[in-house]
Design an enzyme around this catalytic site. Structure first.
Site, PDB file in Angstrom:
ATOM      1  N   GLN A 111       0.830  -1.201   0.000  1.00  0.00           N
ATOM      2  CA  GLN A 111       0.000   0.000   0.000  1.00  0.00           C
ATOM      3  C   GLN A 111       0.861   1.246   0.000  1.00  0.00           C
ATOM      4  O   GLN A 111       2.084   1.185   0.183  1.00  0.00           O
ATOM      5  CB  GLN A 111      -0.906   0.004   1.234  1.00  0.00           C
ATOM      6  CG  GLN A 111      -0.132  -0.046   2.550  1.00  0.00           C
ATOM      7  CD  GLN A 111      -1.037  -0.193   3.768  1.00  0.00           C
ATOM      8  OE1 GLN A 111      -1.197   0.747   4.528  1.00  0.00           O
ATOM      9  NE2 GLN A 111      -1.621  -1.375   3.933  1.00  0.00           N
ATOM     10  N   HIS A 113       0.129   5.840   0.870  1.00  0.00           N
ATOM     11  CA  HIS A 113      -0.827   6.836   1.341  1.00  0.00           C
ATOM     12  C   HIS A 113      -0.652   8.132   0.556  1.00  0.00           C
ATOM     13  O   HIS A 113       0.459   8.486   0.154  1.00  0.00           O
ATOM     14  CB  HIS A 113      -0.620   7.107   2.830  1.00  0.00           C
ATOM     15  CG  HIS A 113      -0.656   5.869   3.666  1.00  0.00           C
ATOM     16  ND1 HIS A 113      -1.761   5.056   3.738  1.00  0.00           N
ATOM     17  CD2 HIS A 113       0.292   5.281   4.455  1.00  0.00           C
ATOM     18  CE1 HIS A 113      -1.498   4.036   4.543  1.00  0.00           C
ATOM     19  NE2 HIS A 113      -0.268   4.141   4.977  1.00  0.00           N
ATOM     20  N   GLU A 138       3.103   8.475   8.482  1.00  0.00           N
ATOM     21  CA  GLU A 138       3.080   7.683   9.706  1.00  0.00           C
ATOM     22  C   GLU A 138       4.490   7.257  10.102  1.00  0.00           C
ATOM     23  O   GLU A 138       5.398   7.198   9.277  1.00  0.00           O
ATOM     24  CB  GLU A 138       2.171   6.456   9.541  1.00  0.00           C
ATOM     25  CG  GLU A 138       2.559   5.524   8.416  1.00  0.00           C
ATOM     26  CD  GLU A 138       1.479   4.500   8.084  1.00  0.00           C
ATOM     27  OE1 GLU A 138       0.280   4.799   8.260  1.00  0.00           O
ATOM     28  OE2 GLU A 138       1.840   3.402   7.638  1.00  0.00           O
ATOM     29  N   HIS A 269       4.825   0.302   0.781  1.00  0.00           N
ATOM     30  CA  HIS A 269       5.283  -0.437   1.945  1.00  0.00           C
ATOM     31  C   HIS A 269       4.289  -1.528   2.309  1.00  0.00           C
ATOM     32  O   HIS A 269       3.127  -1.511   1.881  1.00  0.00           O
ATOM     33  CB  HIS A 269       5.497   0.486   3.151  1.00  0.00           C
ATOM     34  CG  HIS A 269       4.246   1.157   3.634  1.00  0.00           C
ATOM     35  ND1 HIS A 269       3.741   2.301   3.044  1.00  0.00           N
ATOM     36  CD2 HIS A 269       3.388   0.854   4.649  1.00  0.00           C
ATOM     37  CE1 HIS A 269       2.641   2.672   3.669  1.00  0.00           C
ATOM     38  NE2 HIS A 269       2.388   1.813   4.638  1.00  0.00           N
ATOM     39  N   ARG A 288      -4.408   0.572  -1.836  1.00  0.00           N
ATOM     40  CA  ARG A 288      -3.851  -0.778  -1.818  1.00  0.00           C
ATOM     41  C   ARG A 288      -3.585  -1.281  -3.228  1.00  0.00           C
ATOM     42  O   ARG A 288      -4.350  -1.012  -4.154  1.00  0.00           O
ATOM     43  CB  ARG A 288      -4.809  -1.731  -1.096  1.00  0.00           C
ATOM     44  CG  ARG A 288      -5.052  -1.360   0.367  1.00  0.00           C
ATOM     45  CD  ARG A 288      -6.037  -2.314   1.027  1.00  0.00           C
ATOM     46  NE  ARG A 288      -6.275  -1.912   2.421  1.00  0.00           N
ATOM     47  CZ  ARG A 288      -7.217  -1.047   2.794  1.00  0.00           C
ATOM     48  NH1 ARG A 288      -8.001  -0.488   1.875  1.00  0.00           N
ATOM     49  NH2 ARG A 288      -7.363  -0.726   4.064  1.00  0.00           N
TER      50      ARG A 288
END
Length: 415
Positions: A111, A113, A138, A269, A288
């Site tokens: 996936q 972001h 994150e 990642h 995804r």
């Protein structure tokens, strides 16, 4: 008439935090999250993530004198008291971060972001699958260890992969076919795009390739960890999942306890196995690619990916320091880790803004000044607390060796 709860008290508030039962989480009596909380594991469900925050899909609940109120609703009712004016100006009436404990017994999906601009486009285009318009950088901090894939391998390793596994050549194409040579990130972009598009257009070729690799690996008497991972995912998701081939082109990353990696927007990642503390901007936007039964969006992924090669740097804290600051290059959060020996005390202060405290280990007490009197709360392993902006300082006293995470908004960004 004004009631007791029309004005929020300046004190820490205990949180009740929801567990997400994603299929890849640990199960059974040794499951990490139930052990952390001191609870029995659910008999028939995995315990994958513990969410500590105000995300509307699974908010923590705040203990207001025995009444448990969803944290997002409490913030809507008392935004200035809970968040503070600086955070309000920067982020509106929303807590900008989400803290998690993540426990992966099996690999998560491959996936990435989106950044803020990309998130706005995705949310407007497909709000069902991209439920908010926020970015989701994150940080992952290993509590015990973490195995992961992160970032594209350098082009030279792509070429070596094709030499060792020539079955992949038909999908990836020629990496030496341009004059003058392309910049490395552009060469990777073209090769990766060709891989995904060919796999989608030629499912027969994708199946033959994944079958051939599975047959080759399964007959080896001394398989390595990567080959075992491939065979496990091949059996779990089937031969038409292109994520099986993407595995070959991402960097393997291993973290020891306390080490961390920062995953910025656009970085491909996948967590493979481990127990981590994770903090992110308060979003649930995940694009995804594969190795999942959830919604996959190859076109959106190609829009948001960054193709610069290399794994994210590993941050290693000083083991002799009782306090570690995991600084990140985003304005939404910063995360501190504090260790206190038995009998030690620490005054925790900040100029404003909220703070979330989560106890990884230990028992003790939290003290604060309450209108000239001293308020106190017990804490123990697995508990979380929300400290509102109107309480700028409080004190921890460790009755046993204590390990806590503190998440706050860096006010130099939010001011």
């Amino acid at each position: 008439m004004e009631t007791r709860h029309d004005v929020l008290e300046a004190r820490p508030y205990r949180l009740h935090n929801p567990i997400q039962p994603y299929a890849w989480g640990e199960r059974g009596p040794r499951a990490f999250i139930p052990r952390l909380l001191g609870e029995d594991a659910p008999p028939d469900a995995p315990a994958a993530e513990l969410w500590v925050g105000a995300h509307p899909s699974a908010p923590s609940r705040l203990d207001l004198d025995g009444r448990w109120i969803p944290l997002n609703q409490a913030i809507a009712r008392w935004p200035r008291a809970l968040l503070g004016s600086s955070v309000q100006r920067a982020f509106g009436d929303h807590l900008p971060f989400l803290f998690k404990i993540l426990s992966a017994a099996e690999p998560l999906s491959i996936q990435a972001h989106p950044n803020k601009a990309q998130a706005q486009v995705l949310h407007a285009r497909d709000p069902e699958h991209y439920p908010d318009a926020h970015h989701k950088p994150e940080i992952a901090i290993a509590l015990e260890s973490l195995q992961a894939l992160a970032g594209f391998k350098p082009l030279g390793q792509w070429k070596e992969t094709l030499r060792v596994h020539p079955q992949l050549q038909a999908l990836v194409g020629d990496l030496d076919g341009t004059e003058p040579p392309l910049p490395e990130d552009e060469a990777i972009r073209r090769a990766f795009t060709r891989l995904l598009q060919t796999a989608r257009q030629r499912p027969d070729l994708l199946s033959r390739t994944t079958d051939a690799l599975a047959q080759r690996f399964s007959t080896r008497p001394n398989r390595d960890e990567f080959q075992d991972l491939y065979l496990f995912l091949y059996e779990k998701y089937g031969k038409t999942d292109v994520g099986l081939l993407v595995l070959f082109f991402l960097n393997q990353v291993e973290l020891k306890a306390g080490q961390a990696i920062y995953l910025d927007a656009g970085l491909p990642h996948a967590y493979l196995k481990g127990n981590i503390a994770e903090c992110m901007a308060n979003s649930d936007n995940v694009v995804r690619l594969g190795l999942t039964t959830k919604f996959k969006d190859v076109d959106a992924l190609l829009e948001i990916l960054r193709f610069q090669p290399g794994a994210p740097p590993i941050f290693t804290p000083d083991p002799a320091s009782p306090r570690t600051v995991y600084g990140v290059p985003c304005p939404d959060f910063e995360i501190h880790r504090l260790r206190l020996g038995k009998g030690c005390q620490e005054v925790l202060s900040r100029p404003g803004g909220p703070e979330v405290l989560f106890v990884v280990q230990g028992v003790g007490e939290i003290f604060w000044d309450a209108l000239g009197k001293t308020g106190r709360l017990d804490y123990r392993r697995g508990q979380g607390f929300f400290v509102p902006a109107v309480l700028p300082a409080y004190r921890l006293r460790a009755d046993a060796a204590t390990d806590v995470f503190l998440v706050r908004v860096p006010l130099d960004h939010a001011a």
